[in-house]
Design a protein around this motif. Structure first.
Motif, PDB file in Angstrom:
ATOM      1  N   PRO A  10      70.115  -5.803 -32.102  1.00  0.00           N
ATOM      2  CA  PRO A  10      70.192  -6.474 -30.802  1.00  0.00           C
ATOM      3  C   PRO A  10      71.438  -7.352 -30.692  1.00  0.00           C
ATOM      4  CG  PRO A  10      67.977  -6.629 -31.708  1.00  0.00           C
ATOM      5  CD  PRO A  10      68.853  -6.065 -32.792  1.00  0.00           C
ATOM      6  N   SER A  11      71.971  -7.474 -29.507  1.00  0.00           N
ATOM      7  CA  SER A  11      73.248  -8.171 -29.305  1.00  0.00           C
ATOM      8  C   SER A  11      73.212  -9.627 -29.762  1.00  0.00           C
ATOM      9  CB  SER A  11      73.677  -8.088 -27.837  1.00  0.00           C
ATOM     10  OG  SER A  11      72.703  -8.693 -27.013  1.00  0.00           O
ATOM     11  N   GLY A  12      72.071 -10.278 -29.695  1.00  0.00           N
ATOM     12  CA  GLY A  12      71.970 -11.661 -30.123  1.00  0.00           C
ATOM     13  C   GLY A  12      72.266 -11.862 -31.603  1.00  0.00           C
ATOM     14  N   PRO A  44      65.605  10.018 -25.825  1.00  0.00           N
ATOM     15  CA  PRO A  44      65.841   8.716 -25.170  1.00  0.00           C
ATOM     16  C   PRO A  44      66.274   7.658 -26.174  1.00  0.00           C
ATOM     17  CG  PRO A  44      63.761   9.671 -24.448  1.00  0.00           C
ATOM     18  CD  PRO A  44      64.267  10.524 -25.582  1.00  0.00           C
ATOM     19  N   GLU A  45      67.039   6.706 -25.700  1.00  0.00           N
ATOM     20  CA  GLU A  45      67.543   5.658 -26.580  1.00  0.00           C
ATOM     21  C   GLU A  45      66.401   4.833 -27.156  1.00  0.00           C
ATOM     22  OE1 GLU A  45      70.076   3.454 -24.007  1.00  0.00           O
ATOM     23  OE2 GLU A  45      68.435   2.543 -22.913  1.00  0.00           O
ATOM     24  N   ILE A  46      66.695   4.194 -28.272  1.00  0.00           N
ATOM     25  CA  ILE A  46      65.737   3.286 -28.903  1.00  0.00           C
ATOM     26  C   ILE A  46      66.048   1.884 -28.400  1.00  0.00           C
ATOM     27  CG2 ILE A  46      65.065   2.237 -31.091  1.00  0.00           C
ATOM     28  CD1 ILE A  46      65.598   4.879 -32.407  1.00  0.00           C
ATOM     29  N   THR A  47      64.989   1.153 -28.108  1.00  0.00           N
ATOM     30  CA  THR A  47      65.175  -0.231 -27.674  1.00  0.00           C
ATOM     31  C   THR A  47      64.387  -1.158 -28.593  1.00  0.00           C
ATOM     32  OG1 THR A  47      63.343  -0.091 -26.107  1.00  0.00           O
ATOM     33  CG2 THR A  47      65.533   0.406 -25.255  1.00  0.00           C
ATOM     34  N   VAL A  48      64.930  -2.337 -28.761  1.00  0.00           N
ATOM     35  CA  VAL A  48      64.266  -3.410 -29.502  1.00  0.00           C
ATOM     36  C   VAL A  48      64.274  -4.614 -28.571  1.00  0.00           C
ATOM     37  CG1 VAL A  48      64.353  -4.938 -31.504  1.00  0.00           C
ATOM     38  CG2 VAL A  48      64.973  -2.520 -31.757  1.00  0.00           C
ATOM     39  N   GLY A  49      63.091  -5.049 -28.183  1.00  0.00           N
ATOM     40  CA  GLY A  49      63.001  -6.145 -27.227  1.00  0.00           C
ATOM     41  C   GLY A  49      63.642  -5.794 -25.891  1.00  0.00           C
ATOM     42  N   GLY A  50      63.547  -4.533 -25.504  1.00  0.00           N
ATOM     43  CA  GLY A  50      64.103  -4.075 -24.235  1.00  0.00           C
ATOM     44  C   GLY A  50      65.589  -3.781 -24.256  1.00  0.00           C
ATOM     45  N   GLU A  51      66.229  -3.997 -25.390  1.00  0.00           N
ATOM     46  CA  GLU A  51      67.676  -3.792 -25.493  1.00  0.00           C
ATOM     47  C   GLU A  51      67.984  -2.539 -26.315  1.00  0.00           C
ATOM     48  OE1 GLU A  51      71.614  -6.112 -27.136  1.00  0.00           O
ATOM     49  OE2 GLU A  51      69.680  -7.132 -27.174  1.00  0.00           O
ATOM     50  N   ALA A 105      61.382  -8.338 -36.064  1.00  0.00           N
ATOM     51  CA  ALA A 105      60.964  -7.158 -35.293  1.00  0.00           C
ATOM     52  C   ALA A 105      62.045  -6.087 -35.277  1.00  0.00           C
ATOM     53  CB  ALA A 105      60.592  -7.568 -33.870  1.00  0.00           C
ATOM     54  N   TRP A 106      63.299  -6.477 -35.390  1.00  0.00           N
ATOM     55  CA  TRP A 106      64.380  -5.490 -35.303  1.00  0.00           C
ATOM     56  C   TRP A 106      64.502  -4.608 -36.549  1.00  0.00           C
ATOM     57  CZ3 TRP A 106      67.760  -6.933 -39.107  1.00  0.00           C
ATOM     58  CH2 TRP A 106      67.877  -8.302 -39.392  1.00  0.00           C
ATOM     59  N   ILE A 107      63.695  -4.864 -37.589  1.00  0.00           N
ATOM     60  CA  ILE A 107      63.709  -3.953 -38.748  1.00  0.00           C
ATOM     61  C   ILE A 107      62.818  -2.735 -38.512  1.00  0.00           C
ATOM     62  CG2 ILE A 107      64.161  -5.888 -40.314  1.00  0.00           C
ATOM     63  CD1 ILE A 107      61.333  -5.492 -41.460  1.00  0.00           C
ATOM     64  N   ILE A 108      61.922  -2.816 -37.544  1.00  0.00           N
ATOM     65  CA  ILE A 108      60.905  -1.778 -37.346  1.00  0.00           C
ATOM     66  C   ILE A 108      61.492  -0.380 -37.146  1.00  0.00           C
ATOM     67  CG2 ILE A 108      59.018  -1.025 -35.824  1.00  0.00           C
ATOM     68  CD1 ILE A 108      58.305  -4.082 -35.628  1.00  0.00           C
ATOM     69  N   PRO A 109      62.508  -0.179 -36.302  1.00  0.00           N
ATOM     70  CA  PRO A 109      63.006   1.205 -36.156  1.00  0.00           C
ATOM     71  C   PRO A 109      63.576   1.780 -37.449  1.00  0.00           C
ATOM     72  CG  PRO A 109      64.374  -0.328 -34.894  1.00  0.00           C
ATOM     73  CD  PRO A 109      63.191  -1.090 -35.397  1.00  0.00           C
ATOM     74  N   PHE A 110      64.130   0.939 -38.298  1.00  0.00           N
ATOM     75  CA  PHE A 110      64.659   1.418 -39.578  1.00  0.00           C
ATOM     76  C   PHE A 110      63.517   1.922 -40.469  1.00  0.00           C
ATOM     77  CE2 PHE A 110      67.866  -1.497 -38.004  1.00  0.00           C
ATOM     78  CZ  PHE A 110      69.052  -0.830 -38.278  1.00  0.00           C
ATOM     79  N   PHE A 147      57.424  -2.295 -30.067  1.00  0.00           N
ATOM     80  CA  PHE A 147      58.300  -1.171 -30.389  1.00  0.00           C
ATOM     81  C   PHE A 147      57.650   0.164 -30.028  1.00  0.00           C
ATOM     82  CE2 PHE A 147      59.887   2.158 -33.173  1.00  0.00           C
ATOM     83  CZ  PHE A 147      61.239   2.100 -32.888  1.00  0.00           C
ATOM     84  N   VAL A 148      56.387   0.338 -30.399  1.00  0.00           N
ATOM     85  CA  VAL A 148      55.694   1.600 -30.111  1.00  0.00           C
ATOM     86  C   VAL A 148      55.576   1.798 -28.605  1.00  0.00           C
ATOM     87  CG1 VAL A 148      53.502   2.847 -30.349  1.00  0.00           C
ATOM     88  CG2 VAL A 148      54.489   1.673 -32.325  1.00  0.00           C
ATOM     89  N   THR A 149      55.292   0.740 -27.866  1.00  0.00           N
ATOM     90  CA  THR A 149      55.189   0.836 -26.402  1.00  0.00           C
ATOM     91  C   THR A 149      56.530   1.205 -25.787  1.00  0.00           C
ATOM     92  OG1 THR A 149      53.395  -0.784 -26.384  1.00  0.00           O
ATOM     93  CG2 THR A 149      54.568  -0.424 -24.309  1.00  0.00           C
ATOM     94  N   GLU A 150      57.585   0.525 -26.209  1.00  0.00           N
ATOM     95  CA  GLU A 150      58.925   0.770 -25.648  1.00  0.00           C
ATOM     96  C   GLU A 150      59.505   2.113 -26.059  1.00  0.00           C
ATOM     97  OE1 GLU A 150      61.806  -2.221 -26.672  1.00  0.00           O
ATOM     98  OE2 GLU A 150      60.470  -3.849 -26.130  1.00  0.00           O
ATOM     99  N   ASN A 151      59.108   2.613 -27.215  1.00  0.00           N
ATOM    100  CA  ASN A 151      59.755   3.789 -27.807  1.00  0.00           C
ATOM    101  C   ASN A 151      58.742   4.883 -28.137  1.00  0.00           C
ATOM    102  OD1 ASN A 151      62.629   2.625 -28.319  1.00  0.00           O
ATOM    103  ND2 ASN A 151      61.219   1.057 -29.064  1.00  0.00           N
ATOM    104  N   SER A 152      57.824   5.134 -27.224  1.00  0.00           N
ATOM    105  CA  SER A 152      56.766   6.110 -27.513  1.00  0.00           C
ATOM    106  C   SER A 152      57.334   7.499 -27.777  1.00  0.00           C
ATOM    107  CB  SER A 152      55.731   6.143 -26.392  1.00  0.00           C
ATOM    108  OG  SER A 152      56.336   6.520 -25.175  1.00  0.00           O
ATOM    109  N   ASP A 153      58.416   7.878 -27.090  1.00  0.00           N
ATOM    110  CA  ASP A 153      59.021   9.196 -27.345  1.00  0.00           C
ATOM    111  C   ASP A 153      59.608   9.271 -28.752  1.00  0.00           C
ATOM    112  OD1 ASP A 153      58.347  10.133 -24.855  1.00  0.00           O
ATOM    113  OD2 ASP A 153      60.338   9.829 -23.995  1.00  0.00           O
TER     114      ASP A 153
END
Length: 194
Positions: A10-12, A44-51, A105-110, A147-153
């Protein structure tokens, strides 16, 4: 190169990670693709916290001989996350074991991505973490739910990849798909996220 790797987060976080990314050993090759690539189809892109984030499929940086950031810092966790994308499965597993000590939370996609790959020992590590440790980490469970909600695909794609590896390589040792560690971990994650 560090700018490209910075987009995996995430950009932050990017400003605080820039020194660590620059301090990583220079790669042997440029990173290959991103984790949402699947042959000719772009998921579709992966998002973390909507980003949106762009996580490389593989990185080819040698393992650093010294720390590139202070132990326990976000930069250290981020570098370890990147090494979960390393071309060497042993390096991926070592990095994963360090990453699982943290709750960002940003470790989850990894972590999720590794369940859609072929190294069963890594899938076993994640499954053990999901059933033993993750339920006791409410902040991370909330992050997983988001994460699962935002990135169900992407989550579904990971399940399909895990099924494919099971069918190709592990069907003889795990007669039923539901006994394969990656599928067990993904199901447990879905249950926690529900």
């Amino acid at each position: 190169m560090p700018t490209t790797l910075g987009r995996a987060f995430p950009s932050g976080l990017r400003a605080s990670l820039s020194e660590a990314l620059v301090a990583m050993p220079r790669p042997l090759h440029a990173p290959s693709g991103d984790i949402t690539s699947s042959y000719s189809r772009k998921w579709p892109e992966i998002t973390v916290g909507g980003e949106p984030v762009e996580i490389p499929y593989r990185v080819y940086n040698p393992v650093p001989s010294n720390r590139v950031a202070p132990e326990g810092s976000q930069a250290t966790v981020a570098v370890d996350c990147l090494y979960t994308r390393h071309h060497d499965g042993f390096v991926r597993q070592q990095a994963l074991r360090r990453v699982l000590r943290f709750e960002q939370a940003w470790i989850i996609p990894f972590v999720v991505q590794l369940l859609g790959e072929y190294v069963i020992e890594i899938c076993e590590d994640i499954h053990g973490f999901v059933v033993r440790d993750l339920p006791r980490r409410p902040a991370m469970v909330r992050g997983l739910r988001s994460f699962v909600t935002e990135n169900s695909d992407f989550f579904t794609l990971t399940e399909l990849r895990a099924t494919s590896y099971w069918a190709c390589y592990y069907r003889s040792t795990h007669l039923y798909r539901d006994t394969y560690p990656a599928m067990l971990a993904l199901k447990a994650m879905r249950d926690l996220a529900a």
